[in-house]
Design an enzyme around this catalytic site. Sequence first.
Site, PDB file in Angstrom:
ATOM      1  N   ARG A  67       5.946   1.624  -4.302  1.00 27.13           N
ATOM      2  CA  ARG A  67       6.472   2.957  -4.026  1.00 27.13           C
ATOM      3  C   ARG A  67       7.496   2.867  -2.906  1.00 27.13           C
ATOM      4  O   ARG A  67       7.349   2.080  -1.985  1.00 27.13           O
ATOM      5  CB  ARG A  67       5.360   3.912  -3.582  1.00 27.13           C
ATOM      6  N   TYR A 195       8.559   1.479 -11.309  1.00 25.08           N
ATOM      7  CA  TYR A 195       7.293   1.070 -10.713  1.00 25.08           C
ATOM      8  C   TYR A 195       6.274   2.220 -10.607  1.00 25.08           C
ATOM      9  O   TYR A 195       6.622   3.318 -10.167  1.00 25.08           O
ATOM     10  CB  TYR A 195       7.506   0.469  -9.308  1.00 25.08           C
ATOM     11  N   LYS A 204       1.011  10.132  -8.478  1.00 22.00           N
ATOM     12  CA  LYS A 204       1.247  10.650  -7.138  1.00 22.00           C
ATOM     13  C   LYS A 204       2.127  11.905  -7.149  1.00 22.00           C
ATOM     14  O   LYS A 204       1.921  12.834  -6.377  1.00 22.00           O
ATOM     15  CB  LYS A 204       1.874   9.562  -6.251  1.00 22.00           C
ATOM     16  N   HIS A 224      -6.103  12.329  -2.034  1.00 28.20           N
ATOM     17  CA  HIS A 224      -5.955  10.893  -2.337  1.00 28.20           C
ATOM     18  C   HIS A 224      -7.315  10.226  -2.113  1.00 28.20           C
ATOM     19  O   HIS A 224      -7.508   9.507  -1.133  1.00 28.20           O
ATOM     20  CB  HIS A 224      -4.885  10.311  -1.399  1.00 28.20           C
ATOM     21  N   SER A 246      -3.097   3.680   0.826  1.00 25.73           N
ATOM     22  CA  SER A 246      -2.814   2.743  -0.248  1.00 25.73           C
ATOM     23  C   SER A 246      -3.198   1.319   0.154  1.00 25.73           C
ATOM     24  O   SER A 246      -2.923   0.890   1.271  1.00 25.73           O
ATOM     25  CB  SER A 246      -1.331   2.792  -0.591  1.00 25.73           C
ATOM     26  N   ALA A 247      -3.828   0.620  -0.779  1.00 29.94           N
ATOM     27  CA  ALA A 247      -4.262  -0.768  -0.592  1.00 29.94           C
ATOM     28  C   ALA A 247      -5.240  -0.927   0.579  1.00 29.94           C
ATOM     29  O   ALA A 247      -5.234  -1.915   1.288  1.00 29.94           O
ATOM     30  CB  ALA A 247      -3.070  -1.707  -0.432  1.00 29.94           C
ATOM     31  N   CYS A 248      -6.087   0.077   0.778  1.00 30.53           N
ATOM     32  CA  CYS A 248      -7.112   0.006   1.829  1.00 30.53           C
ATOM     33  C   CYS A 248      -8.524   0.100   1.277  1.00 30.53           C
ATOM     34  O   CYS A 248      -9.461   0.402   2.015  1.00 30.53           O
ATOM     35  CB  CYS A 248      -6.880   1.075   2.878  1.00 30.53           C
ATOM     36  N   LYS A 250      -9.853   1.761  -1.884  1.00 28.78           N
ATOM     37  CA  LYS A 250     -10.444   2.813  -2.716  1.00 28.78           C
ATOM     38  C   LYS A 250     -10.999   2.243  -4.023  1.00 28.78           C
ATOM     39  O   LYS A 250     -12.146   2.487  -4.373  1.00 28.78           O
ATOM     40  CB  LYS A 250      -9.408   3.906  -3.033  1.00 28.78           C
ATOM     41  N   ASP A 273      -8.695   6.944  -7.162  1.00 28.11           N
ATOM     42  CA  ASP A 273      -7.456   7.211  -6.421  1.00 28.11           C
ATOM     43  C   ASP A 273      -7.228   8.689  -6.093  1.00 28.11           C
ATOM     44  O   ASP A 273      -6.707   9.000  -5.030  1.00 28.11           O
ATOM     45  CB  ASP A 273      -6.258   6.682  -7.226  1.00 28.11           C
ATOM     46  N   ASN A 362       1.841  -6.724  -4.244  1.00 35.29           N
ATOM     47  CA  ASN A 362       1.420  -5.424  -4.776  1.00 35.29           C
ATOM     48  C   ASN A 362       1.329  -5.462  -6.303  1.00 35.29           C
ATOM     49  O   ASN A 362       1.498  -4.459  -6.977  1.00 35.29           O
ATOM     50  CB  ASN A 362       2.390  -4.330  -4.320  1.00 35.29           C
ATOM     51  N   ARG A 364      -0.351  -5.460  -9.943  1.00 34.70           N
ATOM     52  CA  ARG A 364      -1.421  -4.527 -10.329  1.00 34.70           C
ATOM     53  C   ARG A 364      -1.894  -4.729 -11.757  1.00 34.70           C
ATOM     54  O   ARG A 364      -1.177  -5.281 -12.590  1.00 34.70           O
ATOM     55  CB  ARG A 364      -0.905  -3.095 -10.177  1.00 34.70           C
ATOM     56  N   GLY A 489     -19.184  -5.238  -1.790  1.00 35.30           N
ATOM     57  CA  GLY A 489     -20.511  -4.775  -2.217  1.00 35.30           C
ATOM     58  C   GLY A 489     -21.447  -4.464  -1.059  1.00 35.30           C
ATOM     59  O   GLY A 489     -22.407  -3.687  -1.205  1.00 35.30           O
TER      60      GLY A 489
END
Length: 586
Positions: A67, A195, A204, A224, A246-248, A250, A273, A362, A364, A489
Amino acid sequence: MASPIEEWVEESARLTTPKKIVWCNGSESQHHQLIDEMLADGTLIGLDSKTYPNCYLHRSDPSDVARTEQITFICSRLQNDAGPTNNWMSPADAKEKVSGLFRWAMKDRTMYVVPYLMGPAESPYSKVGVEITDSPYVVASMYIMARIGRVPLERLGNSADFVPGLHSLGDLSPDRRYVLHFPEEKLIWSIGSGYGGNALLGKKCFALRIASWMAREQNWMAEHMLIVGLTGPSGKTHYIAAAFPSACGKTNLAMMVSALENEGYKVTTVGDDISWMHVASDGTLRAINPEAGFFGVAPGTNKKTNPNVMTAVRSNSIFTNVGLTPSGEPWWEGINGAAPAGTIDWRGRPHMGGSELVAQANSRYTVPARQTPSISPRFEDPEGVPISAFLFGGRRARVAPLVYEARNWAHGVFVAATMASETTAAITGQTGITRRDPMAMLPFCGYNMARYFGHWLEMGPKIPRAPRIFHVNWFRKGADGKFLWPGYGENVRVLKWIVERVEEKSDAVETPIGFVPTREALTLDGLDIQRSTIEELLRVDPADWIAELDSTRQFFGRFGPALPQEIWKQHEALQHRLSRVTVPAS
Ligand code: GTP
Ligand code: SPV
Ligand code: MN
């Protein structure tokens, strides 16, 4: 007479002059034809049909892999409605500037019209969008990420109640790339990028930026957030919604395999998300996942960290910007040891070893949600699932403890509004910079964030059985620079404490920032972790938090008088509570 959707398609065709128009009806045969065309022209590469049936690799333009926030605009009539954290252009300026880029943009291309539904087919909370695009990869991705074709068209009928989104790859030049939102018209324009979040307009652009504007007007919430169920030994399931940037983490939390499964704690996935939430007649806050698939970060995903995804992506999935092994399988850093000899990197070049990445950071996978072994039986529940707790959290190497509970709703809103996180590869730009990211919505709030805080403050009292609010941090680091908490986990141990707090069953100590678990209150059986590490994970250092006060004061100052007074009141109250504890001499 033409229906509103037909009129808009005609208008878009006059502007972009496609050589052909294809309406996507959601059928299998049309889907296959689309895939075949992309295999023929190299847009997709087929993966090994035995180990990855119906799976494909797509390589995007190397300048178009995440993004792009600099070219994302809220085009409200008043700049103040976009607020200080959004890029803004007036609707007239935006249309003048960008319609020139759309003119003749589809000259030699097919225009696909993709009607889609965000949310379960039968849900009163679901909404229709229509994306027009010249990217078949976008269409194939929308087949996975949303409900396409007949279902939304039947729901729409002759109505104009849909969110139109016009998308073209343009010439893919970063200088001519724009993602524009016209919230008053509920319209989206995107050009120059193929993208994910820039191009799959249901995600989004609609489900967060446009929907957050609608939600404020209509007293609901578009966030989000992942949605996860935790079923305990008694059989009762609590649903938790969690906002991480983002990328943390979820997707990983949403699909985690519980480390406490033997003790009877099981995790099920509703969403990874986005969460749309409404107050139900029983007083609970009900959440639906508007999406039908998961668009997840590949690197770091493996049988140990996320076995559910590893199972799910074995069929009907699209991989974007990962590597390709000689046996035709996808490969990324962290999947399993070293890349096999002869692996091709994400740009399509032979991988020579060394430090060059095989998969883009990034990169996916796009996978149908239903294929996830952990999918919740209530994934399609039209009324949504009742939320017991909200979690907020980012990547904080320092400062934030593993978990703490806010004092009450208003304090919880303040905690969420003061969230911060180190930037990741999910957005174009430098990674590892700590920035304020309130509610993980900084890039996704479609209106003035000061008013968004106000909306949050007002929603609490409207929810008779409001979720309790927590903050988590899986990313605290020790002096050696390594993560202190094993994560993945093992995070179920934190969820268990949270649910026990909701049920008024677990212990905590009050600190100036909120309630932190006692060491004994966390279930640590079977976890090889030192007592001192747990103490460090739960430590609240007043000196760190006093420094945070300066940073949050500065951030809130940007909003001027629009900021709700309650936020300043919470800021002062925290300062006051901190000033009462003695700062240990360092
Ligand atoms: P978006 O799809 O961009 O919104 O990201 P996301 O929030 O869904 O993040 P995701 O779950 O894909 O995780 C992103 C990265 O964080 C991956 O590299 C994961 O391996 C890593 N990660 C996720 N959960 C944990 C955790 O509990 N601990 C640690 N240390 N890393 C994690
Ligand atoms: C994110 O960046 O938060 C994502 C990926 O989920 S994207 O769809 O590109 O927004
Ligand atoms: Mn996301």
